[in-house]
Every structure is written in structure tokens, then in C-alpha cells.
Write a protein that holds these residues in place. Structure first.
Motif, mmCIF file in Angstrom:
data_model
loop_
_atom_site.group_PDB
_atom_site.id
_atom_site.type_symbol
_atom_site.label_atom_id
_atom_site.label_comp_id
_atom_site.label_asym_id
_atom_site.label_seq_id
_atom_site.Cartn_x
_atom_site.Cartn_y
_atom_site.Cartn_z
ATOM 1 N N TYR A 186 20.897 23.016 58.247
ATOM 2 C CA TYR A 186 19.832 22.158 58.915
ATOM 3 C C TYR A 186 19.424 20.835 58.672
ATOM 4 C CZ TYR A 186 14.510 22.138 59.889
ATOM 5 O OH TYR A 186 13.122 21.898 61.118
ATOM 6 N N LYS A 187 19.102 20.257 60.244
ATOM 7 C CA LYS A 187 19.023 18.767 59.629
ATOM 8 C C LYS A 187 18.318 18.251 58.333
ATOM 9 C CE LYS A 187 15.170 18.656 62.221
ATOM 10 N NZ LYS A 187 14.922 17.477 64.071
ATOM 11 N N ARG A 188 17.572 19.261 57.890
ATOM 12 C CA ARG A 188 16.030 18.322 56.569
ATOM 13 C C ARG A 188 16.753 19.090 55.433
ATOM 14 N NH1 ARG A 188 10.436 18.074 58.413
ATOM 15 N NH2 ARG A 188 10.004 17.682 56.572
ATOM 16 N N LEU A 189 17.418 19.540 55.486
ATOM 17 C CA LEU A 189 18.897 20.763 53.949
ATOM 18 C C LEU A 189 19.667 20.278 54.268
ATOM 19 C CD1 LEU A 189 17.253 24.570 54.572
ATOM 20 C CD2 LEU A 189 16.346 22.498 52.930
ATOM 21 N N GLU A 190 19.827 19.462 53.166
ATOM 22 C CA GLU A 190 21.603 18.904 53.332
ATOM 23 C C GLU A 190 22.636 19.700 52.573
ATOM 24 O OE1 GLU A 190 23.274 15.598 49.222
ATOM 25 O OE2 GLU A 190 20.961 15.992 49.665
ATOM 26 N N GLN A 191 21.882 21.466 51.582
ATOM 27 C CA GLN A 191 23.198 22.242 51.520
ATOM 28 C C GLN A 191 22.716 23.888 52.521
ATOM 29 O OE1 GLN A 191 22.591 23.378 47.382
ATOM 30 N NE2 GLN A 191 23.317 21.570 46.931
ATOM 31 N N GLY A 192 21.860 23.351 53.319
ATOM 32 C CA GLY A 192 21.778 24.039 53.542
ATOM 33 C C GLY A 192 21.187 25.789 53.515
ATOM 34 N N ILE A 193 21.572 26.503 54.408
ATOM 35 C CA ILE A 193 21.204 28.711 53.492
ATOM 36 C C ILE A 193 21.769 29.248 54.070
ATOM 37 C CG2 ILE A 193 18.849 29.794 54.018
ATOM 38 C CD1 ILE A 193 17.707 27.676 56.066
ATOM 39 N N PRO A 194 22.422 30.044 52.977
ATOM 40 C CA PRO A 194 24.001 30.693 53.422
ATOM 41 C C PRO A 194 23.212 31.755 53.285
ATOM 42 C CG PRO A 194 22.438 30.757 50.682
ATOM 43 C CD PRO A 194 21.607 29.810 51.979
ATOM 44 N N ILE A 195 23.794 32.242 54.401
ATOM 45 C CA ILE A 195 24.166 33.289 55.471
ATOM 46 C C ILE A 195 24.724 35.137 54.145
ATOM 47 C CG2 ILE A 195 24.770 35.381 57.240
ATOM 48 C CD1 ILE A 195 25.270 32.460 58.751
ATOM 49 N N ASP A 201 11.219 29.228 51.981
ATOM 50 C CA ASP A 201 11.305 27.732 51.654
ATOM 51 C C ASP A 201 11.270 26.837 52.553
ATOM 52 O OD1 ASP A 201 11.325 28.512 48.632
ATOM 53 O OD2 ASP A 201 13.167 28.716 49.082
ATOM 54 N N ILE A 202 12.057 27.616 53.703
ATOM 55 C CA ILE A 202 12.538 26.726 54.630
ATOM 56 C C ILE A 202 10.883 26.433 56.053
ATOM 57 C CG2 ILE A 202 11.779 28.629 56.272
ATOM 58 C CD1 ILE A 202 14.764 25.545 56.811
ATOM 59 N N LEU A 203 10.220 26.918 55.515
ATOM 60 C CA LEU A 203 8.952 26.085 55.606
ATOM 61 C C LEU A 203 8.646 24.942 55.319
ATOM 62 C CD1 LEU A 203 5.862 28.938 55.952
ATOM 63 C CD2 LEU A 203 6.990 28.268 57.727
ATOM 64 N N ARG A 204 8.919 24.652 53.961
ATOM 65 C CA ARG A 204 7.875 23.239 53.745
ATOM 66 C C ARG A 204 9.394 22.276 54.402
ATOM 67 N NH1 ARG A 204 5.699 23.457 48.992
ATOM 68 N NH2 ARG A 204 6.085 21.547 48.889
ATOM 69 N N TYR A 205 10.509 22.694 55.107
ATOM 70 C CA TYR A 205 10.962 21.219 56.125
ATOM 71 C C TYR A 205 10.979 21.360 57.054
ATOM 72 C CZ TYR A 205 13.663 21.588 51.221
ATOM 73 O OH TYR A 205 13.901 21.706 49.964
ATOM 74 N N SER A 206 9.194 22.183 57.973
ATOM 75 C CA SER A 206 9.193 22.344 58.742
ATOM 76 C C SER A 206 8.018 21.993 59.404
ATOM 77 C CB SER A 206 9.106 23.900 59.180
ATOM 78 O OG SER A 206 8.215 25.122 58.697
ATOM 79 N N THR A 207 7.857 21.027 58.565
ATOM 80 C CA THR A 207 6.143 19.810 59.019
ATOM 81 C C THR A 207 6.453 18.804 59.307
ATOM 82 O OG1 THR A 207 5.833 19.647 56.720
ATOM 83 C CG2 THR A 207 5.282 22.203 56.547
ATOM 84 N N PRO A 208 5.465 18.113 59.535
ATOM 85 C CA PRO A 208 5.542 17.339 59.854
ATOM 86 C C PRO A 208 5.443 15.750 58.796
ATOM 87 C CG PRO A 208 3.807 17.671 60.615
ATOM 88 C CD PRO A 208 4.268 18.765 60.002
ATOM 89 N N PHE A 209 5.225 16.757 57.241
ATOM 90 C CA PHE A 209 5.102 15.375 56.875
ATOM 91 C C PHE A 209 6.875 15.728 55.466
ATOM 92 C CE2 PHE A 209 0.524 17.242 58.384
ATOM 93 C CZ PHE A 209 0.551 16.164 58.529
ATOM 94 N N THR A 210 6.351 14.503 54.404
ATOM 95 C CA THR A 210 7.973 14.972 53.089
ATOM 96 C C THR A 210 7.394 14.368 52.105
ATOM 97 O OG1 THR A 210 7.862 12.187 53.749
ATOM 98 C CG2 THR A 210 8.710 13.494 54.732
ATOM 99 N N ASN A 211 5.337 14.079 52.001
ATOM 100 C CA ASN A 211 4.882 14.285 50.532
ATOM 101 C C ASN A 211 4.443 15.404 50.495
ATOM 102 O OD1 ASN A 211 1.954 14.365 49.593
ATOM 103 N ND2 ASN A 211 2.660 12.013 48.494
ATOM 104 N N ASP A 212 4.174 15.802 49.193
ATOM 105 C CA ASP A 212 4.913 17.476 48.398
ATOM 106 C C ASP A 212 3.182 17.980 48.667
ATOM 107 O OD1 ASP A 212 6.961 17.623 48.374
ATOM 108 O OD2 ASP A 212 7.419 17.162 46.223
#
Length: 779
Positions: free
Chosen positions: A164-173, A196-207
Motif C-alpha cells: 500500500y502506498k502509505r505503508l512502507e513495509q506493506g501488510i503480510p497476507i 491499523d490500516i484506517l490510520r493510513y486512509s485518512t486525509p491527515f498525517t498528524n496523529d
């Protein structure tokens, strides 16, 4: 003392039905269908009201929280609402699901719009989903359908990385789930993902902003269990009274009301429709059971009276009451065995009829309507009690002497007369309703039958390219190299898109069907077009006669040609270039939907994922054709369906209509025969009761017409009251199920009136033709 011979007793009971074997067969078939329908209704009721979906592995009562839209669909709630729900004292545990699409890749192969279900950390424990609960690491689970159709059943999929573009290591299947996880409500699932994937699907980067967004966004469908029984309506009001806003993040107050459903219900619209079908099924079962039981009881009572002299003779020869009861009970058991065998044969056909409904497919995907033994035994037990009671009660009354008293012209009480009259009105009301329903369905199919002149030898192949869209222009060029007249459609011929049309010429918005088609579509089908010649249709839209009649009240439909019609989100003004004949996309016995045909050059995209190709040359669409090879080169996960002619496609729809008509005919026939038998035997029993008074009237000079009128006025009065009862019933609920059909009403009235008169007059005319002395002996 008499020697018992079971075979002889059965043969004797069988011969007492001589001349009425057809009535007996219809009654047994009716009871068998009733038992089969009741078995299905019990199983379906359990699935609708008590069982959790197959993708959950818990039997504890669950509840669903969401917001209900105006079209009866469920919308998501915010996480803040779920947090507040947890604080309520009756709530035990709350889990949630989020349905969202992502763009992933596996081994550098792009996967667009992957339909994902994101689950809460506690969902696996709360719903006892072992596959998700037993995983020691966080990762993605692939559904069986996605793995089979899109990933080509890759045996080495476990352990690969879902990038996934916003995850450096991706998600193991982590693996492939069972097929029961392919769909949740109306949502088809490709991948199950952790929270966890939801955090990387928002339009924001600030926690901080991410946390606020996820707390306030209406993304979540809540499923919860309760510690104690509670009132969902009161709980909903409690939640609505709480401030569900999140400081620093506002999505506005939702206009949709909160709703709490019993069970896991992500598709209330289909659930409500299925409940309505279930209620109608229960009504049909009750009606059939009442009619069949009353008819069998009437026949058994009449037969007991007819064979009264025989029973007296057998008693003089030493027969005991137990001998008569044993014989009747034995024959009743034989009827129950026959009913059980016929029920087993009926179960499969009736189950398939219900499974094929769209609502069932949405609610119970990949779940068979397998009737359990408990439901079947319960249904057979109810039928068995009815059959045994109908066999024994008249016989016991006869042995006690009550039926002999009736033969001695004992007067009946006012209560008995009122009860008999009420039952007669109910019977006639059921007969009218059944006859009207069948006549309405038959007349509607006859009206809708469309003898089209289109070329049904045209072949169609449906194409699903998965996540890899194909250029429709290139596809059209490729197939036209094999057949210059071939065309491409944006959807299958029988599954057009739906669109709500709003036009100033319409009194209200109108649901229509739409499809994009290439230029030779109408030429290929040899369809009649009113207006200019469309040898190479490129500009303007074509509407069918059904849509044209909605747009103008004029008999001259051609007046619409050259006018404009608004279409699309941007309300494009498209010119009507012609009016086509009504093409039967959904079979020749189905209603013709208003349809709008658009040229492909107005299509706003250059690629398609799901489309169909039509050609007169079936070899051009065959599995080994150059066109098929070209398609396989365009997308690795492409699905090319079996080539079918339009005649085969329409035949499937026509067969469904025919099956529905035959099913209605059989049910209606059983109801009418049962009612006819009941009325006939009622009249016959009444004639035996009143034979002396009738013979006296004839002896003092009363005419046959006077006797007939005096006997018919009661049934005619009941017929009029039944019409009034049906009219009231129609006004209350019937109009929502069946439209008013004057032809069907006339047929129903004529059929029921004929049933009444024949059932009343046939035994009466026989009595009138018999000499008085002989009549007193025989009747």
C-alpha cells in the motif's frame, strides 16, 4: 368377535373412496405441499429471526447499530457513537466493521478498488471468528472468491505482502478465508484487514487529527451483544440524547435517525422484503391447511353418514367400536405416509423457488435453504394430527349416535348455523382471492407477452476483466475484424443499468433502464426504429416505446424526435434521435421497462471492466476465437462467460414466469377443489337432513325452481358477503400486493360463482330427478 385382517381393512377403506380417487389424490397432494411449505417456513423463520449469519460463529443474541436512510438502507455511524454505546449498562461488548476500497499491489501487480472489510480488534473474540482470532500477528486475510477469481488460486499467496502506498513495509497476507466470508450483507469482500490500516486512509498525517477524524467520521457499522434484555427503541433514544460531536472535527449533524436491529442486519431493505415474503408464505400455509382440513373433515363426515347402515350391520355381526377406529386409524396412517413421501419430493422444487429470489441471495449468500429434520417432522406432525382428527372425529360421533340423530332430522342450533355460515364465507373469500391472484398473474403475463421481431439468433458473451480495465474501442475493433456488424454494450443484454429520470414532462421521477451501445446495435437486432434511418448511429439517444409513452400523452410518439432529454449527474441535454420498438431484455412475459439507449461516443471513459459483446457470428465469440485470445492477453484475471444466444437468455426468463404461473395454478386448483368438496359435502349432508321437508314440498306441488331457489339463496348470500369481505381486505392490504385488474376480477367472480352453483345444484338436481319414495330411502 371379528378377526383382524389389516390388508382387508385397508382394502375396505380404499373402496369406500370409489369414485372419488381424484379428490383424494388432490387432498393428499395439497397436504404434502402444505407440509413442505411449512417446513421451509419454519427453517426460513429461524434463519431470519434467530440465527446469526454464517460468517459469525456465535449463537448469542447480537444487535446492529447504524443509521437508516429514506430508502431503507443502513448507513454507518461515528466511532463516538460506538464509544457512547459501550457506556450503556445493558451492553456487554461492541465490535465494528468498516467497508472501504483500497488500491493495493501484490508482486508489483496492481489491484485497484479492492473491497475491504476492516474489523475491530475485539471482533474475532466477540463473534467467535476463529480464523481471525487465532492469528498471532496482524495482517490481511484474502477471501476465497478474490483468491480464486483475481489471484488465480495462487497456492503460495500466504506470506506475500499486500503493498500500500502509505505503508512502507506493506501488510503480510495470513491466508485465505472460507467462502462464507465472501460477503457481509450487500457488501462483497475481497480482503479482511486489521484496524491499523484506517490510520493510513485518512486525509491527515498528524496523529491528533487522524484520531479526531476516525472518531468523528461516519465509517462504522456496530455489532454488539447485551448482558440483559432491553428495549432497542429506548436505547436508541438514549444515544440520540447524547452529544456525539468530536471537538475539533465536525461532519455536521446527520439527518438520518439511529436504529438498532435485532441480529446482524447490514441490509434492512432485503431483510424487510424477505420478512414480507415469509409472512405471505405463512398466510398461504394457513389458508391451505384450513381449506384442506375442512374439506377432508366434510368428506369424512359425509362418508360416515353414507356408510352408517354398513356400520350397524357390522355391529350386529360382532364388531366393536375399536375395530372401526383401528381401521380408520390405519388408513389415516397410510395417507400420512403418502403425504410424507410427496412432501420430500416437493421440498427441493419449492426450496429452489425461494433460493432464486434476489432478497434471499442478498441475505443468505452461499447458504442453502436446507430444511432440518426437526422442521420437517414438526410439519408432518401437524398434518398427521389433522388427518387423524378428520378420520376419527366423524366416526366417533357416528358411533356415539350424534350423526344418527342428524339423520333423524334433529334441528341444529343457531350457533351451529352461524358457525357454518361464517366458515362458508371464509371459504368463498379464499376462493375469490386465489382465483383473482392466479387470473391477475396469468392476465398480466398475457398482456406483457411481447412478440418481438428482433433476431434472437444473435449471440452474446459477457466479459469481466477484474481489476484491469480494457479499452472498449480496441475490443470493438478486434471483434469487428471477425464480424463487421458486432456491437459492444456497457452491460449484459439482460442486466441494464438503472437510472432515475427527472423530466418536466413527467409527473414524478421515473426509474428507467439505460445502456451504452455501439453504432450497429439496432441493425444487428433488426429492431424497428421510428424516425430517421440509423445505419451508422453515432449521435443522439434512442428511447423505446415504453419510455416515449411516459414522455408524451400524444398518440404521435414521433413528436418526441428532435427534442432533448436530461441525463447524468451534470444533466446533459441529449437529443432524441429515434424511438425503438420495445426490446424484451427480460423475457417476453415480463413487463417492458422504459429504456434509454446511449451511443458509446458519449461515454465519458475509454475503458470498461464489465461489458458484453453481441455478434451474429457465434464463432467470433467462441472460446478459441482470435477475439477471445486477444481478451486473455489484455488482463490476467479476466473472466469470459459462456456464449449464449438471445433466444437462450430470454428462454430462462420465460421459464421463470411459466414456473411461477404453474405453481400458482396448482395451489389455486388445490384450494378450489378443496372448497368445492367441502361445499358439496355440506350441501349433501344438509339435503340428507332436510330430505323429508323437501319431499313434502314436492308432494304438495312445489316446483323444482322453487326448491332450487330456496336452496341457492343461502349460498348466494354468502357469496355476496364474501365479495364484501374481499373488497375490505383488498383496501386494507391487498392493493399493495396486487393491482386492480377488471378482467381478473371478472374471471374470479365467474369461477367462484360457478363453483358455488355446481356444488349446490349437483346433489340437489340428483335429488329432484329421483322419485320421492326412492329419495327418502337413498338420501
Amino acid at each position: 368377535m371379528m378377526v383382524s385382517n389389516l390388508g382387508f381393512e385397508l382394502l375396505t377403506q380404499w373402496r369406500r373412496w370409489r369414485g372419488q380417487y381424484l379428490k383424494l389424490a388432490i387432498l393428499l397432494l395439497g397436504f404434502a405441499l402444505t407440509a413442505a411449505l411449512l417446513s421451509i417456513a419454519l427453517r426460513l423463520g429461524s434463519m431470519l429471526f434467530y440465527e446469526n449469519p454464517s460468517w459469525t460463529n456465535t449463537q448469542k443474541p447480537l444487535y446492529t447499530l447504524g443509521r437508516l436512510s429514506e430508502d431503507n438502507r443502513l448507513s454507518a455511524v461515528s466511532k463516538q457513537a460506538i464509544v457512547q454505546l459501550k457506556t450503556l449498562p445493558m451492553v456487554e461488548d461492541v465490535s465494528w466493521l468498516v467497508f472501504k476500497e483500497f488500491n493495493f499491489s501484490i508482486d508489483n501487480a496492481k489491484l485497484s478498488n479492492v473491497r475491504s472489510a476492516i474489523f475491530s480488534p475485539n471482533m474475532a473474540d466477540n463473534l467467535a471468528i476463529d480464523e481471525l482470532k487465532n492469528s498471532k500477528v496482524s495482517g490481511a486475510w484474502i477471501t476465497e472468491k478474490f483468491w480464486r477469481e483475481k489471484l488465480k488460486s495462487d497456492a503460495n499467496i500466504k506470506g506475500k505482502i499486500l503493498s500500500y502506498k502509505r505503508l512502507e513495509q506493506g501488510i503480510p497476507i495470513l491466508g485465505v478465508l472460507d467462502k462464507k466470508y465472501n460477503q457481509v450483507g450487500v457488501n462483497h469482500i475481497d480482503v479482511w484487514l486489521p484496524e491499523d490500516i484506517l490510520r493510513y486512509s485518512t486525509p491527515f498525517t498528524n496523529d491528533s487529527m487522524v484520531d479526531r477524524f476516525l472518531q468523528a467520521a461516519p465509517l462504522y457499522y456496530a455489532v454488539f451483544s447485551a448482558k440483559m434484555s432491553f428495549d432497542p427503541e429506548q436505547t436508541k433514544k438514549q444515544l440520540e440524547s447524547i452529544d456525539l460531536s468530536v471537538k475539533g472535527m465536525s461532519f455536521g449533524r446527520s439527518p438520518l435517525p439511529l436504529v438498532i436491529f435485532s441480529g446482524v442486519n447490514f441490509d434492512p431493505k432485503s431483510h424487510q422484503h424477505m420478512v414480507l415474503l415469509w409472512q405471505l408464505l405463512i398466510g398461504l400455509i394457513v389458508t391451505l391447511f384450513f381449506i384442506l382440513t375442512f374439506s377432508l373433515f366434510s368428506i369424512s363426515s359425509s362418508k360416515a353418514i353414507v356408510f352408517a347402515d354398513e356400520y350397524k350391520t357390522l355391529r350386529l355381526l360382532g364388531a366393536q367400536s375399536s375395530d372401526f377406529i383401528r381401521s380408520a386409524l390405519l388408513f389415516a396412517c397410510l395417507k400420512i405416509v403418502v403425504i410424507s413421501l410427496l412432501s420430500v419430493l416437493s421440498l427441493y422444487l419449492l426450496s429452489q423457488l425461494i433460493i432464486s429470489s434476489a432478497s434471499y441471495q442478498l441475505l443468505f449468500t452461499d447458504k442453502d435453504l436446507s430444511v432440518d429434520s426437526a422442521s420437517f417432522i414438526s410439519a408432518i406432525a401437524m398434518i398427521a394430527v389433522s388427518v387423524i382428527v378428520c378420520a376419527l372425529v366423524p366416526l366417533v360421533n357416528l358411533l356415539k349416535g350424534s350423526l344418527f340423530n342428524r339423520m333423524a332430522n334433529t334441528r341444529v342450533s343457531l350457533f351451529q348455523k352461524t358457525l357454518a355460515g361464517g366458515i362458508l364465507i371464509i371459504q368463498l373469500s379464499v376462493a375469490l382471492t386465489a382465483a383473482y391472484a392466479l387470473s391477475h398473474v396469468a392476465h398480466t403475463q398475457w398482456q406483457q407477452y411481447h412478440q418481438s421481431n428482433i433476431d434472437l439468433s444473435v449471440a452474446q458473451v459477457r466479459i469481466d476483466s477484474g481489476h484491469f480495465a480494457i479499452s472498449w474501442r480496441q475490443a470493438l475493433n478486434q471483434v469487428q475484424q471477425l464480424d463487421p456488424q458486432a456491437v459492444i454494450l456497457s452491460s449484459p443484454f439482460e442486466k441494464l443499468h438503472q437510472y432515475t429520470l427527472e423530466d418536466q414532462r413527467l409527473k414524478e421521477s421515473l426509474d428507467i433502464k439505460t445502456v451504452y451501445a455501439s453504432s450497429h446495435f439496432f441493425d444487428l437486432l433488426d429492431a424497428d426504429i421510428q424516425g430517421k434511418q440509423l445505419a451508422n448511429w453515432q449521435n443522439g439517444v434512442i428511447i423505446n416505446h415504453a419510455l416515449a409513452r411516459h414522455l408524451t400523452s400524444s398518440q404521435e410518439l414521433s413528436s418526441l424526435i428532435g427534442t432533448t432529454i436530461n441525463y447524468g449527474l451534470e444533466n446533459q441535454q441529449l437529443t432524441i434521435a429515434g424511438i425503438s420498438e420495445n426490446i424484451p431484455h427480460w423475457g417476453r412475459k415480463q413487463s417492458i421497462m422504459p429504456t434509454l439507449y446511449l451511443p458509446f461516443n458519449t461515454y465519458d471513459e475509454e475503458t470498461l471492466k464489465n461489458f458484453s459483446v453481441l455478434s451474429n457470428n457465434i464463432n467470433a465469440l467462441s472460446y478459441n476465437s482470435d477475439f477471445t485470445h486477444w481478451l486473455n492477453e489484455q488482463a490476467a484475471s479476466i473472466t469470459i462467460h459462456i456464449t449464449e444466444t438471445l433466444a437462450d437468455i430470454l428462454a430462462k426468463f420465460d421459464q421463470q414466469s411459466t414456473d411461477l404461473l404453474w405453481f400458482g395454478f396448482i395451489i389455486t386448483l388445490i384450494i378450489l377443489v378443496g372448497i368445492f368438496s367441502g361445499i358439496w359435502y355440506q350441501v349433501l349432508a344438509q339435503l340428507r337432513l332436510d330430505k323429508q321437508s323437501i319431499c313434502v314440498l314436492l308432494a304438495i306441488g312445489a316446483t323444482d325452481g322453487y326448491v332450487i331457489f330456496s336452496r341457492c339463496k343461502e349460498i348466494l348470500f354468502a357469496f355476496i358477503l364474501a365479495i364484501i369481505a374481499c373488497f375490505i381486505f383488498y383496501k386494507l392490504i391487498g392493493s399493495t400486493l396486487l393491482g386492480f385488474d377488471l378482467v381478473a376480477l371478472f374471471i374470479a367472480l365467474l369461477t367462484t360463482l360457478a363453483l358455488c352453483l355446481v356444488a349446490t345444484l349437483s346433489p340437489l338436481v340428483k335429488l329432484l330427478k329421483t322419485p320421492i319414495q326412492q329419495a327418502l330411502r337413498e338420501f
